[in-house]
Write a protein that holds these residues in place. Structure first.
Motif, PDB file in Angstrom:
ATOM      1  N   SER A  48     -45.385  -3.959  10.943  1.00  0.00           N
ATOM      2  CA  SER A  48     -44.555  -2.761  11.005  1.00  0.00           C
ATOM      3  C   SER A  48     -43.333  -2.898  10.098  1.00  0.00           C
ATOM      4  CB  SER A  48     -44.131  -2.505  12.449  1.00  0.00           C
ATOM      5  OG  SER A  48     -43.137  -1.537  12.508  1.00  0.00           O
ATOM      6  N   MET A  49     -42.689  -4.047  10.162  1.00  0.00           N
ATOM      7  CA  MET A  49     -41.517  -4.281   9.327  1.00  0.00           C
ATOM      8  C   MET A  49     -41.899  -4.209   7.842  1.00  0.00           C
ATOM      9  SD  MET A  49     -38.933  -7.564   9.356  1.00  0.00           S
ATOM     10  CE  MET A  49     -40.237  -8.698   9.009  1.00  0.00           C
ATOM     11  N   ILE A  90     -38.353  -5.266  14.699  1.00  0.00           N
ATOM     12  CA  ILE A  90     -38.377  -3.808  14.724  1.00  0.00           C
ATOM     13  C   ILE A  90     -37.045  -3.255  14.225  1.00  0.00           C
ATOM     14  CG2 ILE A  90     -38.512  -1.799  16.252  1.00  0.00           C
ATOM     15  CD1 ILE A  90     -40.542  -3.353  17.916  1.00  0.00           C
ATOM     16  N   MET A  91     -35.932  -3.890  14.649  1.00  0.00           N
ATOM     17  CA  MET A  91     -34.612  -3.450  14.175  1.00  0.00           C
ATOM     18  C   MET A  91     -34.476  -3.629  12.669  1.00  0.00           C
ATOM     19  SD  MET A  91     -31.561  -4.318  16.887  1.00  0.00           S
ATOM     20  CE  MET A  91     -31.405  -5.942  16.285  1.00  0.00           C
ATOM     21  N   ILE A  92     -34.928  -4.756  12.139  1.00  0.00           N
ATOM     22  CA  ILE A  92     -34.838  -5.008  10.701  1.00  0.00           C
ATOM     23  C   ILE A  92     -35.644  -3.968   9.926  1.00  0.00           C
ATOM     24  CG2 ILE A  92     -35.532  -6.619   8.880  1.00  0.00           C
ATOM     25  CD1 ILE A  92     -34.721  -8.880  10.792  1.00  0.00           C
ATOM     26  N   MET A 142     -35.488   0.665   6.413  1.00  0.00           N
ATOM     27  CA  MET A 142     -35.871   2.037   6.104  1.00  0.00           C
ATOM     28  C   MET A 142     -34.626   2.903   5.922  1.00  0.00           C
ATOM     29  SD  MET A 142     -38.501   4.674   7.952  1.00  0.00           S
ATOM     30  CE  MET A 142     -37.588   4.908   9.448  1.00  0.00           C
ATOM     31  N   PHE A 143     -33.607   2.688   6.758  1.00  0.00           N
ATOM     32  CA  PHE A 143     -32.371   3.460   6.619  1.00  0.00           C
ATOM     33  C   PHE A 143     -31.710   3.178   5.271  1.00  0.00           C
ATOM     34  CE2 PHE A 143     -27.849   4.232   7.119  1.00  0.00           C
ATOM     35  CZ  PHE A 143     -27.848   5.488   7.684  1.00  0.00           C
ATOM     36  N   ILE A 144     -31.646   1.918   4.886  1.00  0.00           N
ATOM     37  CA  ILE A 144     -31.032   1.551   3.612  1.00  0.00           C
ATOM     38  C   ILE A 144     -31.819   2.149   2.442  1.00  0.00           C
ATOM     39  CG2 ILE A 144     -30.545  -0.386   2.063  1.00  0.00           C
ATOM     40  CD1 ILE A 144     -29.832  -2.008   4.583  1.00  0.00           C
ATOM     41  N   GLY A 145     -33.145   2.059   2.511  1.00  0.00           N
ATOM     42  CA  GLY A 145     -33.971   2.617   1.441  1.00  0.00           C
ATOM     43  C   GLY A 145     -33.818   4.120   1.324  1.00  0.00           C
ATOM     44  N   MET A 146     -33.728   4.798   2.459  1.00  0.00           N
ATOM     45  CA  MET A 146     -33.568   6.255   2.424  1.00  0.00           C
ATOM     46  C   MET A 146     -32.163   6.635   1.942  1.00  0.00           C
ATOM     47  SD  MET A 146     -36.445   7.527   3.102  1.00  0.00           S
ATOM     48  CE  MET A 146     -37.175   6.122   2.308  1.00  0.00           C
ATOM     49  N   VAL A 193     -35.781   3.922  15.893  1.00  0.00           N
ATOM     50  CA  VAL A 193     -36.464   2.642  15.672  1.00  0.00           C
ATOM     51  C   VAL A 193     -35.491   1.489  15.885  1.00  0.00           C
ATOM     52  CG1 VAL A 193     -37.657   1.233  13.944  1.00  0.00           C
ATOM     53  CG2 VAL A 193     -38.146   3.666  14.103  1.00  0.00           C
ATOM     54  N   ILE A 194     -34.288   1.626  15.348  1.00  0.00           N
ATOM     55  CA  ILE A 194     -33.279   0.586  15.520  1.00  0.00           C
ATOM     56  C   ILE A 194     -32.899   0.455  16.993  1.00  0.00           C
ATOM     57  CG2 ILE A 194     -30.906  -0.072  14.940  1.00  0.00           C
ATOM     58  CD1 ILE A 194     -31.357   1.390  12.247  1.00  0.00           C
TER      59      ILE A 194
END
Length: 146
Positions: free
Chosen positions: A11-12, A82-84, A89-93, A126-127
């Motif tokens: 998932s990560m 899961i947090m990572i 994903m947040f950083i990429g977006m 998700v985080i």
């Protein structure tokens, strides 16, 4: 390792892969080569939908299955993975959202403009699920006296 750890690792990886794919498409729309013939027919919407179905949809399902399998006993390692994934994903977006002002006007569609915002918002649950899993305490087994 148990199956839920492998699911969390996958998932990560898929969350990170999705962020990389979106950044690469946005980077392509900024620096379009002049001598390529298929640029006149390039539409970013189908490619973004393809990346959503390949990357983030399975990643969300795998994170949910990993959470469901380990929520009874809690796991710091699974929760942190899961947090990572959510943070990446947040950083990429965020990076792809910052690239929007440089994209050529021909490629700016609603999908291109709203996908980074949508997945920044969706990375928060998700985080939080990963954080909840790291704080979950193991249940004590019942003592049987007879």
């Amino acid at each position: 390792m148990a199956i839920e750890k492998w699911l969390a690792i996958t998932s990560m990886g898929l969350f990170v892969m999705f962020a990389g794919e979106i950044i690469s498409v946005y980077n392509f729309m900024i620096y379009v080569p002049e001598n390529i013939e298929f640029i006149q027919v390039f539409e970013p919407d189908p490619k973004i939908f393809q990346f959503i179905s390949i990357g983030v949809a399975p990643a969300g399902i795998l994170a949910a299955v990993s959470y469901i399998m380990s929520k009874q006993y809690g796991s710091k390692s699974i929760g942190s993975m899961i947090m990572i994934g959510g943070v990446m994903m947040f950083i990429g977006m965020y990076v792809s959202y910052s690239m929007l002002d440089k994209i050529n006007e021909n490629y700016l569609t609603d999908v291109v403009m709203y996908v980074p915002i949508l997945f920044m918002v969706l990375s928060v649950p998700v985080i939080s699920v990963g954080f909840f899993l790291t704080k979950q305490k193991k249940k004590r087994p019942k003592k049987e006296y007879f």
